[in-house]
Design a protein around this motif. Structure first.
Motif, PDB file in Angstrom:
ATOM      1  N   TYR A 183     -14.682   5.591  -2.789  1.00  0.00           N
ATOM      2  CA  TYR A 183     -13.271   5.335  -3.060  1.00  0.00           C
ATOM      3  C   TYR A 183     -13.026   5.203  -4.567  1.00  0.00           C
ATOM      4  O   TYR A 183     -12.014   5.675  -5.100  1.00  0.00           O
ATOM      5  CB  TYR A 183     -12.815   4.074  -2.343  1.00  0.00           C
ATOM      6  CG  TYR A 183     -11.364   3.743  -2.569  1.00  0.00           C
ATOM      7  CD1 TYR A 183     -10.363   4.511  -1.962  1.00  0.00           C
ATOM      8  CD2 TYR A 183     -10.999   2.684  -3.385  1.00  0.00           C
ATOM      9  CE1 TYR A 183      -9.033   4.215  -2.177  1.00  0.00           C
ATOM     10  CE2 TYR A 183      -9.666   2.392  -3.599  1.00  0.00           C
ATOM     11  CZ  TYR A 183      -8.678   3.153  -2.991  1.00  0.00           C
ATOM     12  OH  TYR A 183      -7.359   2.867  -3.217  1.00  0.00           O
ATOM     13  N   GLN A 215     -10.533   7.300  -7.073  1.00  0.00           N
ATOM     14  CA  GLN A 215      -9.571   6.656  -7.962  1.00  0.00           C
ATOM     15  C   GLN A 215      -9.726   7.155  -9.401  1.00  0.00           C
ATOM     16  O   GLN A 215      -8.766   7.208 -10.161  1.00  0.00           O
ATOM     17  CB  GLN A 215      -9.758   5.138  -7.926  1.00  0.00           C
ATOM     18  CG  GLN A 215      -9.138   4.464  -6.713  1.00  0.00           C
ATOM     19  CD  GLN A 215      -9.194   2.949  -6.828  1.00  0.00           C
ATOM     20  OE1 GLN A 215     -10.171   2.390  -7.336  1.00  0.00           O
ATOM     21  NE2 GLN A 215      -8.150   2.295  -6.356  1.00  0.00           N
ATOM     22  N   SER A 239     -12.410  -4.858  -5.761  1.00  0.00           N
ATOM     23  CA  SER A 239     -11.152  -4.093  -5.764  1.00  0.00           C
ATOM     24  C   SER A 239     -10.859  -3.537  -4.379  1.00  0.00           C
ATOM     25  O   SER A 239      -9.694  -3.445  -3.970  1.00  0.00           O
ATOM     26  CB  SER A 239     -11.230  -2.958  -6.788  1.00  0.00           C
ATOM     27  OG  SER A 239     -12.128  -1.949  -6.369  1.00  0.00           O
ATOM     28  N   ILE A 240     -11.903  -3.194  -3.657  1.00  0.00           N
ATOM     29  CA  ILE A 240     -11.701  -2.713  -2.291  1.00  0.00           C
ATOM     30  C   ILE A 240     -11.173  -3.830  -1.407  1.00  0.00           C
ATOM     31  O   ILE A 240     -10.281  -3.625  -0.567  1.00  0.00           O
ATOM     32  CB  ILE A 240     -13.008  -2.150  -1.717  1.00  0.00           C
ATOM     33  CG1 ILE A 240     -13.416  -0.896  -2.480  1.00  0.00           C
ATOM     34  CG2 ILE A 240     -12.856  -1.827  -0.234  1.00  0.00           C
ATOM     35  CD1 ILE A 240     -12.424   0.234  -2.366  1.00  0.00           C
ATOM     36  N   GLU A 290      -9.391  -6.291  -2.459  1.00  0.00           N
ATOM     37  CA  GLU A 290      -7.988  -6.470  -2.846  1.00  0.00           C
ATOM     38  C   GLU A 290      -7.122  -5.390  -2.193  1.00  0.00           C
ATOM     39  O   GLU A 290      -5.994  -5.659  -1.757  1.00  0.00           O
ATOM     40  CB  GLU A 290      -7.859  -6.401  -4.368  1.00  0.00           C
ATOM     41  CG  GLU A 290      -8.490  -7.596  -5.074  1.00  0.00           C
ATOM     42  CD  GLU A 290      -8.468  -7.441  -6.588  1.00  0.00           C
ATOM     43  OE1 GLU A 290      -7.938  -6.404  -7.067  1.00  0.00           O
ATOM     44  OE2 GLU A 290      -8.981  -8.328  -7.288  1.00  0.00           O
ATOM     45  N   ARG A 291      -7.650  -4.171  -2.140  1.00  0.00           N
ATOM     46  CA  ARG A 291      -6.909  -3.087  -1.495  1.00  0.00           C
ATOM     47  C   ARG A 291      -6.697  -3.393  -0.008  1.00  0.00           C
ATOM     48  O   ARG A 291      -5.621  -3.148   0.538  1.00  0.00           O
ATOM     49  CB  ARG A 291      -7.685  -1.779  -1.655  1.00  0.00           C
ATOM     50  CG  ARG A 291      -7.064  -0.590  -0.945  1.00  0.00           C
ATOM     51  CD  ARG A 291      -7.919   0.657  -1.185  1.00  0.00           C
ATOM     52  NE  ARG A 291      -7.393   1.794  -0.471  1.00  0.00           N
ATOM     53  CZ  ARG A 291      -7.671   2.094   0.793  1.00  0.00           C
ATOM     54  NH1 ARG A 291      -8.468   1.296   1.491  1.00  0.00           N
ATOM     55  NH2 ARG A 291      -7.144   3.164   1.357  1.00  0.00           N
ATOM     56  N   HIS A 292      -7.742  -3.939   0.627  1.00  0.00           N
ATOM     57  CA  HIS A 292      -7.625  -4.293   2.039  1.00  0.00           C
ATOM     58  C   HIS A 292      -6.565  -5.373   2.245  1.00  0.00           C
ATOM     59  O   HIS A 292      -5.767  -5.319   3.189  1.00  0.00           O
ATOM     60  CB  HIS A 292      -8.969  -4.771   2.561  1.00  0.00           C
ATOM     61  CG  HIS A 292      -8.914  -5.280   3.981  1.00  0.00           C
ATOM     62  ND1 HIS A 292      -8.744  -4.450   5.069  1.00  0.00           N
ATOM     63  CD2 HIS A 292      -8.985  -6.555   4.484  1.00  0.00           C
ATOM     64  CE1 HIS A 292      -8.713  -5.162   6.175  1.00  0.00           C
ATOM     65  NE2 HIS A 292      -8.869  -6.437   5.858  1.00  0.00           N
ATOM     66  N   GLU A 305      -3.198  -3.832   1.913  1.00  0.00           N
ATOM     67  CA  GLU A 305      -2.836  -3.102   3.140  1.00  0.00           C
ATOM     68  C   GLU A 305      -2.381  -4.078   4.221  1.00  0.00           C
ATOM     69  O   GLU A 305      -1.413  -3.811   4.945  1.00  0.00           O
ATOM     70  CB  GLU A 305      -4.023  -2.281   3.632  1.00  0.00           C
ATOM     71  CG  GLU A 305      -3.713  -1.484   4.895  1.00  0.00           C
ATOM     72  CD  GLU A 305      -4.915  -0.686   5.381  1.00  0.00           C
ATOM     73  OE1 GLU A 305      -4.870  -0.204   6.542  1.00  0.00           O
ATOM     74  OE2 GLU A 305      -5.900  -0.535   4.623  1.00  0.00           O
ATOM     75  N   GLU A 321       1.252   0.414  -6.814  1.00  0.00           N
ATOM     76  CA  GLU A 321       0.056  -0.020  -6.081  1.00  0.00           C
ATOM     77  C   GLU A 321       0.201   0.216  -4.581  1.00  0.00           C
ATOM     78  O   GLU A 321      -0.693   0.771  -3.945  1.00  0.00           O
ATOM     79  CB  GLU A 321      -0.209  -1.506  -6.345  1.00  0.00           C
ATOM     80  CG  GLU A 321      -0.583  -1.830  -7.781  1.00  0.00           C
ATOM     81  CD  GLU A 321      -0.900  -3.306  -7.957  1.00  0.00           C
ATOM     82  OE1 GLU A 321      -1.353  -3.939  -6.972  1.00  0.00           O
ATOM     83  OE2 GLU A 321      -0.677  -3.836  -9.053  1.00  0.00           O
ATOM     84  N   LEU A 337      -0.911   3.540  -1.403  1.00  0.00           N
ATOM     85  CA  LEU A 337      -1.653   3.029  -0.257  1.00  0.00           C
ATOM     86  C   LEU A 337      -0.917   3.341   1.051  1.00  0.00           C
ATOM     87  O   LEU A 337      -1.532   3.728   2.062  1.00  0.00           O
ATOM     88  CB  LEU A 337      -1.849   1.513  -0.403  1.00  0.00           C
ATOM     89  CG  LEU A 337      -2.572   0.824   0.764  1.00  0.00           C
ATOM     90  CD1 LEU A 337      -3.986   1.372   0.918  1.00  0.00           C
ATOM     91  CD2 LEU A 337      -2.604  -0.688   0.554  1.00  0.00           C
TER      92      LEU A 337
END
Length: 821
Positions: free
Chosen positions: A541, A545, A561-562, A564-566, A569, A617, A621
């Protein structure tokens, strides 16, 4: 006698005479013949008869109280004594007395004076007669008892078919036999089938019995009777015939059931898919079914009495050594024995079968082992199918590469091996860049072909000791086991990325494809196989990016960061689920009059801490996760409702809503817009849809059709961020659009950068020539406003006038603007 035979009998002789002298003389004469009893009175004698039950009575005729004739008549009238022979004693010799004696029931008479020898002879003769009569009666009784007890119907018939005798007195055999049947015709007694058979055999019957079977149908089914019929001649000279009937229904039914069971067993054994071989206790074959014949190559005639190991040659599939037939173990240990799983049967013709199943002893009714049976079947196809199913379960159907299940197993082995030998294991997660758009444009068939070509190319670049697996979609994993350094994974990843620069040929056309690779190394980045894969995904991922067409190693910063992405979401999904998205509105102005001429709806999302999350951001997503369609629907609905509220306040302010690329791929887009307009009651001309150049260029022909459908609803179409995409006039002139928005990146530096100024000038000139409405984005200074007016762009939006405002603040801003304009 029939059963009892002759026995020594002591006779009882009763003398009735009123002359005691005569009694003594007779006692002396007859005492050798038996026990002597006497009575001097006729009346007393009658009482004495009941006690002693004499075998013969000597009775004097002339007695004072009761003469001999009276006593004789009294005895003969009583059934208990009527059979006792009576010899009269008299001194008369006249024929009249003899006649009267015989008429009264006497059998003989003795005259006085007594002749001892004649007297003894006469009495002895009567005693013998008496004994014979007893034997005959006894024989008849015993014969009758025997006839009554035998389990058969015994009947005797005259020549005309009339009954003379039957031993069925209770109707046990046939209901018509109950009661008096003597003289009745056979047809009225026996069932029709039986009587007809008996009468038809009468003509051929002899003294030798004829035997035949008669079937009789009745209410409860069918009865079978075995009949013995013979001709007899009676003592009177009349011909008749003896018929005995035996009910053999149970035996017949049992035989039929046994035959049916044997036939069913035979058909079953010959029809089942298993081979069956039966032997005696010595292992000599006694039976084989057709399947056993086919598998062994032996016919039953040849195999009978052969040793089972001769006919059924078993061997180990690995060592090829001969195996002991489990049938012998079943015989020896008297239990069921399963065959070894790796057994092979070598047929007579050389064919080899993989076989399995069991042997079991056969026991008789006493539980004694009398043989054994071997049941087995060919599992060659089953084993092949099991291997095929195992392969299918562990390999990808499209590429035949190991799938996720098999990869997981090999990852665990690789990590365990690396831990044991101090080496490393690396997982390279390979993902094709923009494959979704490529698959949609090429079609799924060519997309699948591309996946296969990709698998072949990657496989050609890795050594045989590595594993290439497909996780699904466009994701592959290269497992490097027992590697010594991290640099080896970097070298391989570089080779893979560079190899993809060579175009793939699909349907005669060349297509360039790039890949992104995420790399995780055990034990550097992960403590187990699961974590190794998860970290490879995180690294992949990151590679995407950073711009794709590259590889990236895992780092803990990247993992954070993943996470945080989760979390982002999760926040987005909750906001959509609970309808918590906020819509802000940035006003559009007439640059000359500074009046509000429209508003752009901009979505906003707050985090758990209440702080706004940047659209840069969560919008990408939402597009990546497919949530953009629901997000766009909610923004559209809220914007239409708000614009209708302004309209009801007396302000005609069109609202513009951004439509993402994924929304145009949704077949329900037109229906969704129509529904939003209908539910909000907003006039269609007050809704403007903003579309990016990128969306327009995906499929120009399809986009043209969709735009026509949307225009038919009455809405306005705007091209957003013009100048940042393809900006092809050839494409632009095909689309039926109304508004062109100049991207803020050109407006921002138009006064400081000559190139940006010329671009803005060109876009305005192009828009005017195409009769499009022009709106400049990002107007932040008065100088920019004046420059745009001079270039003939009289509409704009930006912080010079207002930042995006919440709905309630925008309403206040409308009133304020109307006040100070």
């Amino acid at each position: 006698m029939l059963l009892s035979g002759l026995a020594n009998t002591v006779y009882r002789i009763l003398i009735i005479d009123d002359d005691i002298q005569n009694i003594f003389i007779l006692e002396d004469i007859l005492s050798p013949l038996g026990n002597i009893y006497f009575s001097e009175s006729g009346s007393n004698a009658l009482a004495l008869v009941d006690k002693i039950k004499p075998d013969v009575i000597l009775l004097d005729i002339e007695m004072p109280d009761m003469d001999g004739w009276q006593v004789c008549r009294a005895l003969k009238s009583n059934p208990l004594y009527s059979d006792i022979p009576i010899i009269f004693i008299t001194g008369h010799t006249e024929p009249e007395f003899e006649k009267l004696a015989l008429e009264s029931g006497g059998v003989d008479f003795i005259t006085k004076p007594f002749n001892a020898s004649i007297c003894c002879l006469r009495v002895h003769t009567q005693l013998k007669f008496r004994q014979q009569n007893h034997l005959i009666v006894k024989a008849k009784e015993e014969l009758q008892q025997l006839v009554n007890q035998v389990p058969m119907l015994i009947t005797y018939w005259d020549a005309a078919g009339n009954n003379l005798f039957s031993n069925d007195y209770s109707g046990m055999w046939f209901d018509q036999l109950v009661g008096q049947v003597d003289g009745k015709h056979i047809s009225s007694i026996f069932p029709a089938e039986l009587s007809h058979a008996v009468l038809s055999h009468q003509k051929v019957a002899t003294t030798k019995p004829v035997k035949y079977i008669v079937t009789v149908a009745n209410d409860i089914g069918t009865s079978f009777y075995e009949v013995f019929q013979s001709k007899m001649k009676s003592s009177s000279g009349m011909d008749g015939y003896l018929v005995t009937v035996v009910d053999v229904s149970e035996v017949k039914h049992a035989k039929q059931a046994l035959h049916s069971e044997k036939e069913r067993l035979r058909v079953t054994l010959n029809s089942i898919g298993d081979a069956v071989i039966a032997t005696d206790t010595k292992g000599l074959i006694t039976f084989m079914n057709p399947i056993a014949e086919r598998m062994t190559g032996w016919r039953i005639k040849e195999a009978l009495h052969q040793k089972i190991e001769t006919v059924m040659q078993l061997r180990d599939s690995n060592t090829r050594h001969t195996l002991l037939n489990p049938l012998y173990i079943a015989l020896r240990e008297q239990r069921i024995v399963a065959m070894a799983l790796n057994s092979q049967l070598l047929a007579r013709g050389g064919q080899v079968f993989a076989v399995e199943d069991s042997a079991a002893p056969i026991r008789n009714e006493n539980g004694e082992v009398i043989g054994a049976i071997m049941v087995f079947h060919d599992v060659s196809e089953t084993m092949a199918m099991a291997m095929k199913m195992s392969h299918l379960a562990n390999h990808d159907q499209l590429t035949d590469l190991p799938n996720r299940i098999l990869l997981q197993d090999r990852l665990s082995v690789a990590c365990s091996s690396a831990k044991s030998f101090g080496t490393k294991a690396a997982a390279l997660l390979v993902d094709i860049d923009h494959f979704k758009y490529l698959n949609d444009s090429l079609g799924h068939q060519l997309g699948d072909e591309l996946i296969c070509l990709m698998a072949q190319r990657i496989n050609s670049l890795i050594p045989p000791s590595y594993t290439l697996a497909r996780l699904g979609g466009d994701e592959f994993v290269v497992l490097m086991s027992d590697t010594q350094s991290v640099e080896a994974s970097s070298i391989l990843a570089t080779k893979l990325v560079d190899a993809m620069h060579e175009p793939f040929v699909l349907a005669g056309q060349k297509f360039s494809v790039s890949i992104s690779i995420g790399i995780s190394v055990y034990p550097d980045d992960a403590s187990d196989a699961e974590e190794l894969m998860r970290h490879a995904d995180v690294a992949m991922y990151r590679a995407k990016q950073e711009g794709r067409n590259r590889f990236s190693f895992f780092s803990y910063d990247l993992e954070n960061s993943i996470r945080e992405r989760h979390q982002l979401e999760l926040s987005l999904r909750n906001a959509l689920l609970n309808d918590e998205l906020l819509v802000f509105y940035q006003p559009k102005f007439d640059l000359t009059t500074k009046r509000i001429i429209g508003a752009e709806a901009l979505v906003r999302l707050t985090g758990d801490d209440g702080i706004f999350i940047s659209p840069t951001e969560f919008i990408p997503l939402a597009e990546e996760t497919g949530l953009i369609i629901k997000l766009g629907q909610q923004v559209l609905s809220k914007a239409c409702i708000e614009a209708k509220r302004w309209f009801d306040m007396g302000y005609v302010i069109p609202v513009s809503v951004n439509v993402a690329v994924a929304q145009f791929a949704d077949p329900n887009l037109e229906h969704m817009i129509a529904t939003a307009l209908q539910e909000s009651q907003l006039p269609a001309e007050l809704l403007e849809l903003e579309i990016t150049e990128t969306a327009l260029m995906l499929d120009a022909e399809e986009m043209q059709t969709k735009l026509s459908q949307l225009k038919a609803l009455g809405v306005t179409i705007a091209i957003d961020d013009f100048g940042t995409g393809y900006s092809s006039l050839a494409y632009l002139k095909k689309f039926n659009v109304d508004v062109m928005k100049i991207d803020m990146s050109f407006v921002k530096d138009m006064l400081n950068n000559k190139h940006d100024y010329e671009i803005v000038k060109t876009i305005i000139s192009l828009g005017r020539s195409m009769e499009l409405t022009l709106i400049a984005e990002g107007v932040e200074t008065e100088a920019q406003r004046q420059a745009l007016i001079e270039l003939d762009c009289v509409m704009g939006q930006g912080y010079l006038f207002s930042r995006p405002l919440p709905a309630n603040e925008f309403s206040d801003f409308i009133l304020l603007t109307e006040h100070w304009v």
